[in-house]
Design an enzyme around this catalytic site. Structure first.
Site, PDB file in Angstrom:
ATOM      1  N   ASN A  61      25.075   2.967  13.946  1.00 51.89           N
ATOM      2  CA  ASN A  61      24.362   2.453  15.127  1.00 51.89           C
ATOM      3  C   ASN A  61      25.311   1.720  16.060  1.00 51.89           C
ATOM      4  OD1 ASN A  61      24.692   0.440  13.178  1.00 51.89           O
ATOM      5  ND2 ASN A  61      22.872  -0.686  13.787  1.00 51.89           N
ATOM      6  N   ASP A 120      20.116  -4.855   4.333  1.00 55.42           N
ATOM      7  CA  ASP A 120      19.788  -4.376   5.680  1.00 55.42           C
ATOM      8  C   ASP A 120      20.387  -5.300   6.738  1.00 55.42           C
ATOM      9  OD1 ASP A 120      18.706  -2.328   7.215  1.00 55.42           O
ATOM     10  OD2 ASP A 120      16.847  -3.404   7.579  1.00 55.42           O
ATOM     11  N   PHE A 143      14.966  -6.238  17.116  1.00 56.63           N
ATOM     12  CA  PHE A 143      14.660  -6.228  15.695  1.00 56.63           C
ATOM     13  C   PHE A 143      15.932  -6.482  14.889  1.00 56.63           C
ATOM     14  CE2 PHE A 143      11.324  -3.460  17.457  1.00 56.63           C
ATOM     15  CZ  PHE A 143      10.196  -3.913  16.789  1.00 56.63           C
ATOM     16  N   GLY A 144      15.795  -7.184  13.746  1.00 57.75           N
ATOM     17  CA  GLY A 144      16.910  -7.263  12.807  1.00 57.75           C
ATOM     18  C   GLY A 144      17.250  -8.661  12.338  1.00 57.75           C
TER      19      GLY A 144
END
Length: 418
Positions: free
Chosen positions: A97, A307, A325-326
């Protein structure tokens, strides 16, 4: 490298003769020379004595994001690997990513070259489709030859079911592993959190469990038809666990992972509107948390992942709906699992998964290459920003009570100690 680890309690259920035993370990030139109850200090060896020292085989994480190239303000490869090593991880799989995304052999070679010389070994994934746009297959075979361990359009649902079928068929020619993120985009809509009572009460747009489960059903049917190797990353719902269990009963070649924060935290955390709790998949209900924990214990879910997703402050310190997000997760992974499980279960979870990605497993015995993690399983603490070494500080576990302390790791003829 020439070191002597003093009085280390070994956690390795695959080595019953030394499991839970306290031993001295001499390591020279990256190889375990001697494991014994007492070793006279070898010439030139540096002695390492640490409080309540425990060791295990090196830990593995199947899903980390850094940022380089393209998002270096979030995390560089160099700092990310240092964070991983100090968090006890000797091997990490890097998500595709970045900008540009790695969809060719030259991109994979770049990542491999940038990650040389660190205690933690980086294993890059390549995009499943060119540019990650879901339209055409990327150069899967060439990327695998260059060092890619799997193929994945990071957290991007593949709309074209036929493309997944073709990719699974094609990858069988070179034993390639395909990842598919379980999220049906039309069902997800503009959702940001788990759809349920809490999202309704707080006025936040919901992501139904159906979004994950509908996509998962489709992908498992395609796998049954086409064959191949499929990995489902970061499942989050109780029904998803049942679907994967049913697929395994059919002997489909499928594995699944779960993000550590989805085991411990539920959507009850959303009451504060803290954007650190905005993750994908979202924090689900307490019922889902329990099902995920049980899925791990039964082996339906194969392994855990931090993650780890660094997001810079400009993308997080905004209104909840607008935040990225994250959450980062490397620094808190051990402390969280050690809070939820026994130390033996925790280490078993942290050392699983390499084989699925074609990464050679190490052994804790004399004559083998030293790939070890050093830690203290005791002592509770509150996780704070001072514990974060990542460039980005977006941790979902800030303020949470965790257990244990990581000292570092030994790998690639290097030692990292905090």
């Amino acid at each position: 490298m020439n070191i002597l680890l003093r009085s280390a309690t070994i956690i390795d259920s695959n080595s019953p003769s030394i499991h839970l035993k306290k031993r001295d370990i001499h390591i020279k030139d990256g190889v375990i020379q001697t494991i014994a109850s007492k070793i006279d200090s070898p010439k030139g060896a540096k002695e390492i004595k640490l409080d309540n020292l425990h060791i295990s085989l090196g830990w593995f994480d199947s899903s980390v994001s850094f940022g380089e190239p393209g998002f270096e303000e979030r995390e560089t490869i160099a700092n990310g690997l240092q964070v991983a090593a100090s968090s006890g991880f000797t091997n990490v799989v890097l998500n595709p990513n970045t900008n540009p995304t790695p969809d060719s052999s030259s991109d994979i070679i770049f990542l491999k070259e940038r990650s040389k010389g660190y205690a933690t070994t980086l294993h890059p994934m390549g995009n499943f489709t060119a540019n990650g746009d879901g339209a055409h297959l990327a150069e899967l075979y060439d990327m695998q030859n260059a060092g890619a361990v799997a193929f994945y359009d990071y957290k991007s649902s593949l709309k074209d079911a036929n493309l997944l079928k073709i990719g699974l068929l094609y990858a069988q020619n070179f034993d390639g592993l395909v990842l598919s993120y379980p999220e049906e985009l039309q069902i997800k809509g503009k959702g940001t959190v788990n759809e349920g009572e809490i999202s309704t009460r707080l006025g936040l747009k919901g992501i139904p469990s159906l979004s994950e489960e509908l996509q998962l059903v489709r992908d498992l049917y395609i796998l049954e038809y086409a064959g191949g190797k499929l990995h489902i990353p970061t499942v989050s719902t109780s029904n998803a666990v049942k679907l994967i269990a049913d697929a395994k009963k059919k002997d489909l070649n499928v594995t699944a992972s779960v993000a550590i924060h989805n085991l411990m935290l539920s959507d009850n955390e959303l009451e504060t509107f803290d954007s650190n709790y905005k993750v994908r998949p979202p924090l689900r209900s307490q019922k889902d948390c329990k099902a995920l924990l049980k899925g791990l214990q039964t082996g339906t879910i194969d392994f855990v992942t931090s993650d780890h997703t660094p997001i810079d402050i400009e993308q997080k310190r905004v209104e909840f709906d607008n935040a990225e997000f994250g959450s980062i997760g490397l620094e808190s992974a051990f402390g969280t699992l050690n809070t939820l499980f026994s130390i033996e279960e925790t280490i078993a979870l942290l050392t699983k998964g390499k084989e699925r990605f074609g990464i050679e497993s190490s052994k804790l015995k004399e004559g083998e290459i030293a790939c070890l993690t050093l830690f203290n399983p005791d002592g509770e603490f509150t996780f704070e920003k001072a514990h974060i070494k990542s460039t980005s500080k977006n941790s979902i576990f800030l303020g949470k009570s965790l257990k244990g302390n990581v000292y570092g790791c030994v790998n690639n003829k290097k030692i990292t100690l905090n």
